[in-house]
Design an enzyme around this catalytic site. Sequence first.
Site, mmCIF file in Angstrom:
data_model
loop_
_atom_site.group_PDB
_atom_site.id
_atom_site.type_symbol
_atom_site.label_atom_id
_atom_site.label_comp_id
_atom_site.label_asym_id
_atom_site.label_seq_id
_atom_site.Cartn_x
_atom_site.Cartn_y
_atom_site.Cartn_z
ATOM 1 N N ASN A 23 1.784 -2.474 -46.439
ATOM 2 C CA ASN A 23 3.242 -2.411 -46.541
ATOM 3 C C ASN A 23 3.744 -1.038 -46.987
ATOM 4 O O ASN A 23 4.924 -0.731 -46.819
ATOM 5 C CB ASN A 23 3.772 -3.519 -47.454
ATOM 6 C CG ASN A 23 3.665 -4.881 -46.775
ATOM 7 O OD1 ASN A 23 3.450 -4.975 -45.562
ATOM 8 N ND2 ASN A 23 3.813 -5.942 -47.549
ATOM 9 N N CYS A 117 6.049 -12.067 -38.947
ATOM 10 C CA CYS A 117 5.731 -13.412 -39.427
ATOM 11 C C CYS A 117 7.013 -14.211 -39.643
ATOM 12 O O CYS A 117 8.017 -13.683 -40.105
ATOM 13 C CB CYS A 117 4.977 -13.333 -40.758
ATOM 14 S SG CYS A 117 3.286 -12.795 -40.557
ATOM 15 N N ARG A 122 15.029 -14.416 -41.597
ATOM 16 C CA ARG A 122 14.704 -13.124 -42.222
ATOM 17 C C ARG A 122 15.833 -12.148 -41.939
ATOM 18 O O ARG A 122 15.761 -11.318 -41.034
ATOM 19 C CB ARG A 122 13.358 -12.613 -41.702
ATOM 20 C CG ARG A 122 12.229 -13.557 -42.096
ATOM 21 C CD ARG A 122 10.869 -12.995 -41.829
ATOM 22 N NE ARG A 122 10.512 -11.934 -42.753
ATOM 23 C CZ ARG A 122 9.281 -11.452 -42.892
ATOM 24 N NH1 ARG A 122 8.306 -11.937 -42.168
ATOM 25 N NH2 ARG A 122 9.029 -10.470 -43.742
ATOM 26 N N ASP A 305 3.178 -12.825 -51.001
ATOM 27 C CA ASP A 305 2.140 -12.560 -49.993
ATOM 28 C C ASP A 305 0.748 -13.007 -50.456
ATOM 29 O O ASP A 305 -0.223 -12.877 -49.714
ATOM 30 C CB ASP A 305 2.129 -11.073 -49.605
ATOM 31 C CG ASP A 305 3.335 -10.719 -48.743
ATOM 32 O OD1 ASP A 305 4.074 -11.627 -48.346
ATOM 33 O OD2 ASP A 305 3.537 -9.515 -48.469
ATOM 34 N N ARG A 397 -3.706 -8.358 -38.158
ATOM 35 C CA ARG A 397 -2.481 -7.596 -38.433
ATOM 36 C C ARG A 397 -2.572 -6.895 -39.788
ATOM 37 O O ARG A 397 -1.942 -5.854 -39.985
ATOM 38 C CB ARG A 397 -1.263 -8.538 -38.459
ATOM 39 C CG ARG A 397 -0.694 -8.873 -37.092
ATOM 40 C CD ARG A 397 0.655 -9.552 -37.250
ATOM 41 N NE ARG A 397 1.441 -8.857 -38.242
ATOM 42 C CZ ARG A 397 2.277 -9.434 -39.095
ATOM 43 N NH1 ARG A 397 2.460 -10.719 -39.081
ATOM 44 N NH2 ARG A 397 2.945 -8.713 -39.975
HETATM 45 C C1 UD1 Z 1 8.408 -7.398 -47.450
HETATM 46 C C2 UD1 Z 1 6.975 -7.517 -46.964
HETATM 47 C C3 UD1 Z 1 6.567 -8.985 -46.901
HETATM 48 C C4 UD1 Z 1 6.824 -9.656 -48.241
HETATM 49 C C5 UD1 Z 1 8.235 -9.410 -48.748
HETATM 50 C C6 UD1 Z 1 8.480 -9.899 -50.152
HETATM 51 C C7 UD1 Z 1 6.780 -5.587 -45.522
HETATM 52 C C8 UD1 Z 1 6.648 -5.064 -44.151
HETATM 53 N N1 UD1 Z 1 6.886 -6.908 -45.651
HETATM 54 O O1 UD1 Z 1 9.211 -8.064 -46.479
HETATM 55 O O2 UD1 Z 1 5.194 -9.038 -46.570
HETATM 56 O O3 UD1 Z 1 6.635 -11.064 -48.113
HETATM 57 O O4 UD1 Z 1 8.529 -7.990 -48.731
HETATM 58 O O5 UD1 Z 1 7.592 -9.310 -51.043
HETATM 59 O O6 UD1 Z 1 6.755 -4.849 -46.496
HETATM 60 N N2 UD1 Z 1 16.829 -10.797 -47.737
HETATM 61 C C9 UD1 Z 1 18.165 -10.959 -47.486
HETATM 62 N N3 UD1 Z 1 18.815 -9.959 -46.816
HETATM 63 C C10 UD1 Z 1 18.178 -8.821 -46.412
HETATM 64 C C11 UD1 Z 1 16.816 -8.667 -46.685
HETATM 65 C C12 UD1 Z 1 16.157 -9.667 -47.352
HETATM 66 O O7 UD1 Z 1 18.752 -11.974 -47.846
HETATM 67 O O8 UD1 Z 1 18.844 -7.958 -45.822
HETATM 68 C C13 UD1 Z 1 16.099 -11.867 -48.436
HETATM 69 C C14 UD1 Z 1 14.994 -12.475 -47.585
HETATM 70 O O9 UD1 Z 1 15.469 -13.516 -46.765
HETATM 71 C C15 UD1 Z 1 14.014 -12.963 -48.648
HETATM 72 C C16 UD1 Z 1 14.187 -11.947 -49.792
HETATM 73 O O10 UD1 Z 1 15.423 -11.288 -49.554
HETATM 74 O O11 UD1 Z 1 14.398 -14.239 -49.100
HETATM 75 C C17 UD1 Z 1 13.092 -10.915 -49.912
HETATM 76 O O12 UD1 Z 1 12.957 -10.236 -48.685
HETATM 77 P P1 UD1 Z 1 12.445 -8.715 -48.617
HETATM 78 O O13 UD1 Z 1 11.979 -8.294 -49.959
HETATM 79 O O14 UD1 Z 1 13.508 -7.925 -47.948
HETATM 80 O O15 UD1 Z 1 11.201 -8.846 -47.634
HETATM 81 P P2 UD1 Z 1 10.786 -7.855 -46.492
HETATM 82 O O16 UD1 Z 1 11.078 -6.452 -46.889
HETATM 83 O O17 UD1 Z 1 11.269 -8.326 -45.178
#
Ligand code: UD1
Length: 421
Positions: A23, A117, A122, A305, A397
């Site tokens: 990540n 995933c 998301r 994760d 992956r």
């Molecule tokens: C990253 C990781 C993923 C991990 C996650 C949480 C990468 C490529 N992926 O995903 O493996 O599971 O962090 O540690 O680094 N959310 C919103 N709005 C947004 C963005 C997020 O509501 O614009 C919410 C999501 O639905 C979720 C939470 O915030 O419930 C956390 O998401 P986020 O930390 O953004 O995860 P990712 O960056 O997508």
Amino acid sequence: METLRVIGGKPLHGEIQTNGAKNAAVAIIPAALLVNGICRIENVPDIRDVGVILEMLTYLGAKVTKVDNNTIEIDSSCVSTYKAPYDLASRMRASYYLLGALLGRFGQAEVALPGGCNFGERPIDLHVKGFKALGATVDIIRGQVEARAGHLKGATVYLDKVSVGATMNIILAATLAEGRTVIENAAKEPHIVDLANFLNAMGARIRGAGTDVIRIDGVKSLGGGSYAIIPDQIEAGTFMIMAAAAGGDVLVKNIIPKHMASLVSKLEEMGVEIEEYDDAIRVVRTSPLKPCDVRTMPYPGFPTDLQPQIVALLTLAEGTSMVTEDVWDNRFQYVGELKRLGADISVQGKTAIIEGGNTLHGAPVRATDLRAGAALVIAALASDGVTVINDPIYIDRGYENIELRLSKIGATIERVYISNG
Ligand code: UD1
């Protein structure tokens, strides 16, 4: 068709090396688009997601040179387009980092809505909120995110929810923007610190990464340089859980022990012996496992994760455990596959209730996503008999050469190609 074939019931012994953090790599590689010069990046994991992001950079016109398996050089000086390839971008979640990087470099970006995933919805609303605060207009048209700004200007952005992706994307967009950007309620994951350290090594001025307030003072340009990615907290944790599940004595090397604190505390609660060294952790399991409760949270809490992996481990603990998923809405789809091996798990809303202690028996199963696939390997290592894991492509992956590396510590695991005809 490719499968992973595991013969379980054998303890693990020896040393295993953790690779660079996936990540962090999937954000640092797009960050090279902001750099005017050659970036040499070391400790890059040789995994599918990294392959896809490198393919996207090459498509954009960057010169990517593979120095060895885990070292690359990126020269982005020839990149002249801000439009990412739709098919590749829609395949993986982390393609959203191209939005921040291309917007930062060109003042505009067109990138497909991210894939990856599926843990339920998301959204990327917080990324969009950040870009808009910096002065961009953002539209979602025909499955594409189109962001445009004449000129990006620093601003204060409060993240309504702690988001790793939004924090990193705003850092990317703000690095070359005019003036100061402040991200409040920022995520604190180790890979955020790593992205900031990479950009700072290239000449950026980012302070506070790893705390919940990050300040970015925009600079005019970044020059090239050399940087090594941190060890993968999730891969290290997966190996530690594997050792606890199979039993035995394993030294997991190339670890930053501080990143593993929430997992270490749970493993100790379960009766696993842990010894910490400067950059390694030894995991010894000789006695039966005890149940415990786990709740996922943003860093420094227990990482989502590692949730499927700890659920797989808790199926082996005598008694009832509860695992609550507080980051994603829908991250228990893999439970049905663990049940095929004999696990007793019921899911009620955000919580999985695990009645542990049943003997698991090998069976054909399917990896439904990356960490779910890792959970199946864990359960398979502790099962009687043969488990065949279909769709190991998901495991690839995030884990480089999983069968080779686990074989070296005593697992019986091989990749088997089955003809469909
Ligand atoms: C990253 C990781 C993923 C991990 C996650 C949480 C990468 C490529 N992926 O995903 O493996 O599971 O962090 O540690 O680094 N959310 C919103 N709005 C947004 C963005 C997020 O509501 O614009 C919410 C999501 O639905 C979720 C939470 O915030 O419930 C956390 O998401 P986020 O930390 O953004 O995860 P990712 O960056 O997508």
